[in-house]
Design a protein around this motif. Structure first.
Motif, PDB file in Angstrom:
ATOM      1  N   SER A  17       8.256  10.368  -6.577  1.00  0.00           N
ATOM      2  CA  SER A  17       8.544  11.165  -5.315  1.00  0.00           C
ATOM      3  C   SER A  17       9.926  11.805  -5.407  1.00  0.00           C
ATOM      4  N   ILE A  49      13.497   0.300  10.226  1.00  0.00           N
ATOM      5  CA  ILE A  49      13.810   1.776  10.479  1.00  0.00           C
ATOM      6  C   ILE A  49      12.866   2.505  11.286  1.00  0.00           C
ATOM      7  N   ALA A  50      13.196   3.347  12.166  1.00  0.00           N
ATOM      8  CA  ALA A  50      12.237   3.828  13.211  1.00  0.00           C
ATOM      9  C   ALA A  50      11.694   5.255  12.413  1.00  0.00           C
ATOM     10  N   ILE A  51      10.561   5.726  12.739  1.00  0.00           N
ATOM     11  CA  ILE A  51       9.969   7.051  12.664  1.00  0.00           C
ATOM     12  C   ILE A  51      10.840   8.001  13.237  1.00  0.00           C
ATOM     13  N   MET A  94      12.413  14.003  -3.045  1.00  0.00           N
ATOM     14  CA  MET A  94      13.288  13.465  -2.180  1.00  0.00           C
ATOM     15  C   MET A  94      14.940  13.432  -2.448  1.00  0.00           C
ATOM     16  N   ASP A 125      11.868  15.720   2.551  1.00  0.00           N
ATOM     17  CA  ASP A 125      11.336  16.687   1.958  1.00  0.00           C
ATOM     18  C   ASP A 125      12.195  17.815   1.472  1.00  0.00           C
ATOM     19  N   MET A 183       8.873   2.674  10.037  1.00  0.00           N
ATOM     20  CA  MET A 183       7.875   2.998  11.123  1.00  0.00           C
ATOM     21  C   MET A 183       7.933   2.172  12.132  1.00  0.00           C
ATOM     22  N   LYS A 222       0.837  -1.178   0.023  1.00  0.00           N
ATOM     23  CA  LYS A 222      -0.093   0.014  -0.116  1.00  0.00           C
ATOM     24  C   LYS A 222       0.858   0.983  -0.080  1.00  0.00           C
ATOM     25  N   LEU A 263      14.190  11.968   9.396  1.00  0.00           N
ATOM     26  CA  LEU A 263      14.378  11.334   7.920  1.00  0.00           C
ATOM     27  C   LEU A 263      13.303  11.852   7.166  1.00  0.00           C
ATOM     28  N   ARG A 264      12.047  12.357   7.667  1.00  0.00           N
ATOM     29  CA  ARG A 264      11.054  13.188   7.026  1.00  0.00           C
ATOM     30  C   ARG A 264      11.463  14.326   6.663  1.00  0.00           C
ATOM     31  N   GLY A 287       2.279   4.995   0.993  1.00  0.00           N
ATOM     32  CA  GLY A 287       2.512   5.521   2.464  1.00  0.00           C
ATOM     33  C   GLY A 287       3.129   5.086   3.586  1.00  0.00           C
ATOM     34  N   VAL A 288       3.581   3.836   3.175  1.00  0.00           N
ATOM     35  CA  VAL A 288       4.413   3.138   4.094  1.00  0.00           C
ATOM     36  C   VAL A 288       5.964   3.291   4.293  1.00  0.00           C
ATOM     37  N   GLY A 289       6.362   4.046   3.249  1.00  0.00           N
ATOM     38  CA  GLY A 289       7.582   4.464   3.312  1.00  0.00           C
ATOM     39  C   GLY A 289       8.663   3.818   1.892  1.00  0.00           C
ATOM     40  N   LYS A 290       7.860   3.414   1.098  1.00  0.00           N
ATOM     41  CA  LYS A 290       8.566   2.706   0.066  1.00  0.00           C
ATOM     42  C   LYS A 290       9.516   3.573  -0.677  1.00  0.00           C
TER      43      LYS A 290
END
Ligand code: ADP
Length: 365
Positions: free
Chosen positions: A148, A309-311, A152, A320, A275, A114, A315-316, A116-119
């Protein structure tokens, strides 16, 4: 008495590659053995510069040569081990014919059940991590519905360049990258009918001048659509990495993605849990989604687990801002990303080695 180069080879015959479980001499990994006085010099060629087992292999070589010296009663004061790397070339042919990218050694897809999971986050950082370790790496942003890479990788101000009918990849952060996002109006929705999606992806992959690459990482669109099918027909894929968050609903979709790759005859390299936990600015961990869920799912499906990998807000922010290299300023984040990259590279090496021994089979379930 000193050891001889033949003694060194004898000793190295007892050192196994920890993944492939065969000795270094049989695998053709020993490139040079020299004796200088009471010191031994050994050059070992690995199948990836991202090998996670370097320290283990070095330790085993030292122990084997020390044991040999003791056995022969030879003077011995230590071993200098030098590592080089030559990434194996995957199959020359695709299922349907000649490989259109003969300069690319390993093509690795990154998929998810799906969105939004960070692919894309994993794909970008996997590419940059491998490049940081010395591999020649490319990133194909194959998410033609929601590219993206322009954000990114910070490509906004990079001009698109072509030579003849070939696109020149963007050379940023140590990698080569291509994305549909730089070829279309960023504000227009990208609606592709099946054949158009096939054509757009094919052009992007094959009409980019990638040159010689050890790894081409392909960021796929989420889910089980046309692009994975096109990719599996077009290029000799080494395998697919599946990105999953820990929750049950994400696992269910990841399972479907894994089944899809199996049906396409693409080996699943393994699962990355993104996450996994939330790490706040003080470094405290909070379990939001059920840490370990993706790992349990991977094991239940008989798949490799490639790391978590942690949130992390950093990283975000770096995604961005288009500054992925900044992720390595945070030692813990950098270590998580490196571990995933090493595990992927090791698994790909093992798979391509097995591929030379085992006839590929396509399993349709
Ligand atoms: P996908 O490709 O699966 O749709 P993205 O990689 O685009 O997902 O990630 C979605 C959003 O979540 C992005 O804003 C990204 O920066 C952020 N994100 C992804 N993984 C993490 C993480 N581990 N920590 C913090 N933010 C993350």
């Amino acid at each position: 008495m000193n050891l001889t180069p033949a003694d060194l080879i004898d000793a190295l015959r007892t050192v196994l590659d920890p993944d492939i479980r065969k000795d270094l001499v049989t695998l053709g990994m020993v490139k040079e053995t020299k004796v200088e006085g009471d010191r031994a010099l050994v050059t070992v060629e690995l199948t990836t510069p991202a090998c996670p087992m370097k320290d283990k292999i070095r330790g085993d070589i030292e122990a084997a040569i020390a044991a040999k010296a003791a056995e022969r009663g030879a003077r011995h004061s230590g071993v200098e081990v030098t590592f080089t790397a030559d990434v194996r070339r995957a199959n020359e042919r695709t299922k349907d014919g000649a490989n259109p990218l003969p300069g690319v050694r390993q093509v690795i897809a990154v998929g998810a059940g799906k969105g939004g999971v960070g692919k894309s986050t994993v794909a970008v950082n996997l590419a940059v991590a491998l490049a940081r370790m010395g591999a020649r790496t490319g990133l194909l942003d194959g998410d033609i519905y929601g590219p993206s890479a322009p954000t990114m990788l910070g490509l906004e101000d990079e001009p698109t360049q072509a030579r003849g009918n070939m696109l020149l990849p963007f050379e940023v952060h140590g990698i080569k990258a291509m994305t549909i996002g730089k070829l279309v109006d960023p504000d227009k929705p990208l609606i592709w009918r099946g054949p158009m999606a096939h054509g757009a992806f094919k052009q992007l992959a094959t009409q980019t001048e990638w040159g010689e690459l050890d790894y081409l990482i392909v960021d796929l669109p989420p889910g089980t659509g046309d692009v994975p099918l096109t990719l599996s027909q077009l290029l000799p894929l080494s395998g697919a990495v599946i990105v999953c968050t820990p929750q049950q609903v994400a696992q269910d979709d990841a399972r479907r993605a894994a089944k899809m790759f199996e049906q396409l005859g693409v080996p699943v390299i393994g699962v990355v849990e993104n996450m996994s936990v939330f790490v706040d600015d003080t470094g405290r961990e909070h379990d939001l989604f059920g840490k370990g869920g993706a790992e349990i799912m991977a094991h239940a499906m008989g798949l490799n687990f490639l790391g978590s990998i942690a949130i992390r807000p950093a990283l975000r922010v770096h995604s961005d801002r288009g500054t992925p290299l900044a992720n390595w300023n945070d030692a813990r984040l950098g270590a998580e990303l490196d571990l995933v990259a090493r595990n992927v590279a090791a698994r790909v090496s093992t798979l391509s080695f097995q591929g030379t021994l085992v006839q590929p089979t396509i399993s349709v379930r």
